[in-house]
Design a protein around this motif. Structure first.
Motif, PDB file in Angstrom:
ATOM      1  N   VAL A   1     112.676  17.382  81.838  1.00 32.63           N
ATOM      2  CA  VAL A   1     113.794  16.678  82.445  1.00 32.63           C
ATOM      3  C   VAL A   1     114.779  16.257  81.364  1.00 32.63           C
ATOM      4  O   VAL A   1     114.387  15.682  80.342  1.00 32.63           O
ATOM      5  N   SER A   2     116.060  16.562  81.570  1.00 34.71           N
ATOM      6  CA  SER A   2     117.113  16.080  80.682  1.00 34.71           C
ATOM      7  C   SER A   2     117.657  14.768  81.219  1.00 34.71           C
ATOM      8  O   SER A   2     117.853  14.610  82.422  1.00 34.71           O
ATOM      9  N   VAL A   3     117.926  13.814  80.309  1.00 36.98           N
ATOM     10  CA  VAL A   3     118.402  12.489  80.707  1.00 36.98           C
ATOM     11  C   VAL A   3     119.636  12.144  79.879  1.00 36.98           C
ATOM     12  O   VAL A   3     119.597  12.194  78.642  1.00 36.98           O
ATOM     13  N   THR A   4     120.729  11.794  80.574  1.00 36.47           N
ATOM     14  CA  THR A   4     121.954  11.348  79.917  1.00 36.47           C
ATOM     15  C   THR A   4     122.393  10.039  80.531  1.00 36.47           C
ATOM     16  O   THR A   4     122.391   9.887  81.748  1.00 36.47           O
ATOM     17  N   SER A   5     122.757   9.087  79.674  1.00 32.87           N
ATOM     18  CA  SER A   5     123.300   7.832  80.174  1.00 32.87           C
ATOM     19  C   SER A   5     124.479   7.425  79.306  1.00 32.87           C
ATOM     20  O   SER A   5     124.360   7.343  78.081  1.00 32.87           O
ATOM     21  N   TYR A   6     125.617   7.187  79.950  1.00 33.08           N
ATOM     22  CA  TYR A   6     126.814   6.740  79.247  1.00 33.08           C
ATOM     23  C   TYR A   6     126.908   5.224  79.326  1.00 33.08           C
ATOM     24  O   TYR A   6     126.862   4.643  80.405  1.00 33.08           O
ATOM     25  N   GLY A   7     127.016   4.581  78.177  1.00 29.05           N
ATOM     26  CA  GLY A   7     127.195   3.138  78.131  1.00 29.05           C
ATOM     27  C   GLY A   7     125.931   2.355  77.905  1.00 29.05           C
ATOM     28  O   GLY A   7     125.995   1.228  77.408  1.00 29.05           O
TER      29      GLY A   7
ATOM     30  N   THR B   1     108.785   0.013  78.100  1.00 32.07           N
ATOM     31  CA  THR B   1     107.946  -0.941  77.391  1.00 32.07           C
ATOM     32  C   THR B   1     106.639  -1.136  78.144  1.00 32.07           C
ATOM     33  O   THR B   1     106.593  -1.127  79.375  1.00 32.07           O
ATOM     34  N   ASN B   2     105.558  -1.306  77.390  1.00 34.37           N
ATOM     35  CA  ASN B   2     104.250  -1.692  77.929  1.00 34.37           C
ATOM     36  C   ASN B   2     103.835  -0.853  79.130  1.00 34.37           C
ATOM     37  O   ASN B   2     103.418  -1.360  80.177  1.00 34.37           O
ATOM     38  N   THR B   3     103.943   0.439  78.960  1.00 34.53           N
ATOM     39  CA  THR B   3     103.673   1.386  80.044  1.00 34.53           C
ATOM     40  C   THR B   3     102.958   2.597  79.473  1.00 34.53           C
ATOM     41  O   THR B   3     103.243   3.017  78.352  1.00 34.53           O
ATOM     42  N   THR B   4     102.044   3.156  80.245  1.00 30.45           N
ATOM     43  CA  THR B   4     101.417   4.413  79.867  1.00 30.45           C
ATOM     44  C   THR B   4     102.313   5.551  80.340  1.00 30.45           C
ATOM     45  O   THR B   4     102.711   5.588  81.504  1.00 30.45           O
ATOM     46  N   VAL B   5     102.636   6.478  79.448  1.00 34.74           N
ATOM     47  CA  VAL B   5     103.628   7.502  79.787  1.00 34.74           C
ATOM     48  C   VAL B   5     103.100   8.897  79.487  1.00 34.74           C
ATOM     49  O   VAL B   5     102.241   9.105  78.632  1.00 34.74           O
ATOM     50  N   ASN B   6     103.657   9.846  80.214  1.00 33.90           N
ATOM     51  CA  ASN B   6     103.507  11.264  79.934  1.00 33.90           C
ATOM     52  C   ASN B   6     104.875  11.877  80.217  1.00 33.90           C
ATOM     53  O   ASN B   6     105.171  12.282  81.335  1.00 33.90           O
ATOM     54  N   LEU B   7     105.728  11.912  79.194  1.00 26.27           N
ATOM     55  CA  LEU B   7     107.108  12.334  79.362  1.00 26.27           C
ATOM     56  C   LEU B   7     107.340  13.669  78.665  1.00 26.27           C
ATOM     57  O   LEU B   7     107.090  13.803  77.466  1.00 26.27           O
ATOM     58  N   THR B   8     107.805  14.641  79.431  1.00 30.56           N
ATOM     59  CA  THR B   8     108.246  15.915  78.864  1.00 30.56           C
ATOM     60  C   THR B   8     109.729  16.036  79.182  1.00 30.56           C
ATOM     61  O   THR B   8     110.122  16.249  80.331  1.00 30.56           O
ATOM     62  N   LEU B   9     110.552  15.878  78.158  1.00 33.00           N
ATOM     63  CA  LEU B   9     111.999  15.792  78.331  1.00 33.00           C
ATOM     64  C   LEU B   9     112.678  16.929  77.591  1.00 33.00           C
ATOM     65  O   LEU B   9     112.161  17.434  76.585  1.00 33.00           O
ATOM     66  N   ASN B  10     113.824  17.327  78.104  1.00 37.22           N
ATOM     67  CA  ASN B  10     114.633  18.328  77.413  1.00 37.22           C
ATOM     68  C   ASN B  10     115.695  17.601  76.601  1.00 37.22           C
ATOM     69  O   ASN B  10     115.395  16.990  75.592  1.00 37.22           O
ATOM     70  N   ASN B  11     116.951  17.606  77.013  1.00 36.37           N
ATOM     71  CA  ASN B  11     117.997  16.900  76.283  1.00 36.37           C
ATOM     72  C   ASN B  11     117.976  15.418  76.641  1.00 36.37           C
ATOM     73  O   ASN B  11     117.898  15.055  77.813  1.00 36.37           O
ATOM     74  N   VAL B  12     118.086  14.568  75.627  1.00 31.66           N
ATOM     75  CA  VAL B  12     118.170  13.124  75.819  1.00 31.66           C
ATOM     76  C   VAL B  12     119.427  12.647  75.112  1.00 31.66           C
ATOM     77  O   VAL B  12     119.575  12.833  73.900  1.00 31.66           O
ATOM     78  N   SER B  13     120.334  12.028  75.893  1.00 30.72           N
ATOM     79  CA  SER B  13     121.634  11.686  75.331  1.00 30.72           C
ATOM     80  C   SER B  13     122.072  10.306  75.787  1.00 30.72           C
ATOM     81  O   SER B  13     122.037   9.993  76.977  1.00 30.72           O
ATOM     82  N   ALA B  14     122.447   9.470  74.805  1.00 31.04           N
ATOM     83  CA  ALA B  14     123.101   8.188  75.066  1.00 31.04           C
ATOM     84  C   ALA B  14     124.288   8.115  74.110  1.00 31.04           C
ATOM     85  O   ALA B  14     124.232   7.453  73.071  1.00 31.04           O
TER      86      ALA B  14
END
Length: 747
Positions: A251-257, A264-277
């Motif tokens: 999953v690609s994630v973009t956030s402007y601003g 925080t304080n979470t168990t994760v399994n994240l497979t990400l493509n592009n990550v942009s802020a």
């Protein structure tokens, strides 16, 4: 047909029976499609169709279940069009309440230009924690419209126990700053969504993203066809149980601003493509207190250079075994006054990796890479650079293990930092390297105007710097303590280093393994240019070759001390000093000492690899000694001085000689030395050898035997010109007991 008010309105329905309704359909509703309030009965609906796909209407809720304690069931696929408040609302459910949507249910806001309400899809609020809502599939579909706000796909606050087996959420209109497409809080979740399509980043739009807070259970998003938010964190999770993103496709994630990720304080399994802020007003990515795995396989683009909200990439308190990997070939982090990458308080077994190169870190007063108790850090591949232009440190690692694959940076550049590069307690697993490009001067970066020590090394292992410029510092240029295996290749020092005694260009204290200095130019020290002190056990293998090393600045009279000083009082030093140019020693070009039980085995020059010693700038009155060695203690010393060119050494200082070896009154060890094939002075050139125009000193070679033990010398085939006193002098004062053997031939 149509209904004024609620289409089906069931209020306070009790009893132990079941109300069954088949195929409920209403095109127009001015109130709520199905409203069930404060009821304890069981309700079973087959298929539900509320609202008109072709025209927006005034319907408030499609399905509103409020304050119930019985059950609600649907058995076939259902759809709700254009609900202005929410497609489905379940609120104030009692502990015994259960809702079971056995087939897909969809809430849809379509692209009718007249529709401006932007109703939510699924709203769960104030339900008892034991109540249960099960959905085989939930779909929220919102098409982009010319005007009007967008609705949230899922909103849950104290939603009870919620299970969703699949489905999707689509958001494509302005929802407002900080408003998420999926917002789930204080809920026990077992939610899986096949995909999301969040596209709320266009000019004039805002909101989007996924917020998960204070939840138990799991939330899984398998894929995303689009994921772009504005003024809302892309993925925000805090105490959210287990969150899995990209389990089917990245999953690609973009956030402007705002931040792209804030977890925080979470168990994760994240497979990400592009990550942009690219325009964050705070952190671009924060992962704090997480456990599990994060993999970013595509472009990383974080920029909070105009903000004051913390580091662009914040990785803190990672739990045991947590792995965070950025493997894309382009990783750009720009942070201005903020730190770019910060790691803090991570478990020692956690790991952070930047692979495949392309990491470009830029700051002004912020630090480039800062890690204290950061777990393990690896940076591999080519083109990795760090630049801090306004006083921030470039790299600062403290109690952070360099991973087995190492940290490789092409360049590090700073201006005005207190320390440009600081490595403290970085373990023994991997190598830290600044490589530059080929052998190009300065391609490894410039460390300018450092107020303390430019490169600080303490209890580190396998460190390599190449093609760098160190341009002045308030203390040392490079300082290492308890450093094992250090390479300095083609390092150029400029300006001045320190302002008082003990401050120099390179100072190594109690180092071990190997110390290699190859090529480069070293000078500008207020005291000794390169100083190597060893007081502990173990051994240091030394190789200095191809460098230009001068005391002071090679021009100013009375500035600086020794060009190279080597001292060993514990353990052993062995190695070679070859093919170097030593210039401008105010005291000695090379000063060597061994004491206590330490051992020394050192070759200065050799056949075809001799060193050149020459005057201080153009001023012959400042010429210091060439090689000055003083030994005490009980160790074994082997010192060979071979094939060196001292034809223009101009050793004119008081009491100095081009070559001088002394054993002090406390010496009780064994000394062997060969002094062969050296050239001192130039025939007919006044002052070019020993004494010179100053009239002081004047011994071209001097050997003093003041103590005990044994000493054996071979002094052969040297050419000596222009000395003011003795050419070769052996001296033993009264009372000394040293057994001296000397072979002097062919000079």
């Amino acid at each position: 047909g149509t209904a004024t008010g609620n289409f089906i309105d069931l209020d306070t329905i009790g009893g132990s029976g079941t109300l069954r309704v088949n195929n409920t359909s209403a095109l127009g509703v001015s109130g709520t499609g199905i409203s069930i309030f404060s009821s304890s009965a069981d309700f079973i609906f087959n298929q539900i169709s509320l609202g008109d796909i072709n025209a927006a209407g005034p319907m408030t809720y499609g399905l509103n279940l409020d304050g119930n304690s019985g059950s609600f069931t649907t058995t076939a696929s259902s759809i709700i069009y254009y609900a202005q408040a929410a497609g489905i609302r379940i609120a104030n459910a009692a502990s015994t309440f259960s809702a079971d949507f056995q087939a897909q249910i969809e809430a849809s806001n379509r692209n009718d230009a007249s529709y401006t309400a932007g109703g939510d899809g699924l709203v769960l609020t104030s339900n008892n924690s034991s109540s249960t809502i099960n959905m085989a599939r939930f779909v929220f579909t919102e098409f982009q419209r010319a005007s009007g706000p967008g609705g949230q796909g899922i909103v849950s606050n104290f939603g009870g126990q919620v299970t969703i087996g699949g489905g999707s959420v689509s958001s494509n209109n302005a929802m407002g700053d900080g408003v998420a497409s999926i917002d789930i809080r204080n809920t026990a979740t077992n939610i899986t969504l096949d995909s999301v399509a969040i596209d709320t980043d266009d000019p004039g739009e805002s909101g989007g993203g996924i917020y998960l807070q204070n939840n138990t259970g799991s939330f899984t998003l398998e894929s995303a066809s689009a994921f772009a938010a504005r003024n809302t964190t892309g993925i925000s999770a805090s105490n959210a149980g287990t969150v899995s993103i990209g389990t089917v496709s990245a999953v690609s994630v973009t956030s402007y601003g705002t931040a792209a990720l804030d977890i925080t304080n979470t168990t994760v399994n994240l497979t990400l493509n592009n990550v942009s802020a690219p325009t964050s007003t705070g952190r671009g990515v924060r992962l704090d207190g997480i456990s599990g795995t994060v993999a970013v396989n595509g472009t990383l683009n974080l920029n909070n250079s105009s903000a004051t909200g913390g580091p662009a990439l914040d990785l803190a308190n990672l739990a045991s075994g947590t792995s965070v990997t950025f493997s894309g070939t382009s990783k750009t982090i720009t942070s201005g006054a903020n730190d770019a990458i910060r790691m803090n308080g991570n478990d020692a077994s956690s790991s952070v990796s930047f692979t495949n190169g392309g990491l470009v870190v830029s700051t002004t007063t912020g630090r480039g890479i800062i890690s204290a108790l950061g777990g393990s850090l690896s940076i591999t591949g080519t083109g990795n650079t760090v630049s801090s232009t306004g006083g921030g440190r470039g790299v600062d690692l403290n109690s952070t293990t360099i991973g087995a694959s190492g940290i490789t940076l092409q360049s590090v550049s700073t201006n005005g930092a207190d320390r440009a590069i600081s490595l403290v307690n970085t373990g023994t697993s991997g190598t830290f390297s600044v490589t530059g490009t080929g052998s190009t001067d300065g391609s490894g970066g410039t460390l300018a105007a450092t107020t303390d020590t430019a490169i600080w090394l303490q209890n580190v292992n396998d460190v390599r710097f190449a093609n760098m410029v160190v341009n002045g510092s308030g203390n040392h240029g490079i300082r290492g303590q308890s450093t094992v295996d250090l390479q300095l290749v083609n390092i150029d020092t400029q300006g001045s280093f320190g302002s008082s005694s003990g401050q120099g260009t390179v100072y190594m204290y109690d180092s071990g393994g190997t110390l290699t200095i190859s090529g480069g130019t070293y000078g500008g020290a207020s005291d000794n240019t390169i100083q190597i002190d060893k007081t502990n056990g173990g051994s240091l293998a030394l190789a200095i070759s191809g460098a230009t090393i001068f005391a002071g600045d090679d021009a100013t009279p009375g500035f600086g001390n020794d060009a190279l000083q080597i001292s060993v009082s514990g353990g052993a030093i062995n190695g070679t000093i070859t093919n170097n140019t030593f210039a401008g020693a105010l005291a000695n070009h090379i000063q060597i000492s061994a004491s206590q039980s330490a051992n020394l085995d050192l070759d200065i020059g050799g056949t075809g690899v001799g060193n050149t010693f020459q005057r201080h700038g153009s001023n012959p009155t400042n010429g210091g000694g060439g090689v000055n060695a003083a030994f005490t203690g009980s160790g074994t010393v082997a010192l060979d001085i071979l094939d060196n060119d001292m034809s223009a050494i101009y050793s004119a200082g008081s009491g100095v000689s081009p070559i001088e070896i002394q054993t002090g009154s406390l010496f009780s060890g064994t000394l062997t030395s060969q002094v062969r094939n050296n050239t001192i002075g130039t025939s007919g050139v006044t002052g070019s050898g020993a004494g010179g125009s100053s009239g002081f000193g004047g011994f071209a070679m001097q050997f003093d035997a003041d103590g005990g033990g044994t000493a054996s010398y071979v002094v052969s085939n040297n050419i000596i010109h222009d000395y003011n006193d003795s050419g070769i002098k052996f001296f033993q004062p009264g009372g000394a007991t040293q057994d001296v053997t000397a072979v002097i031939t062919g000079n």
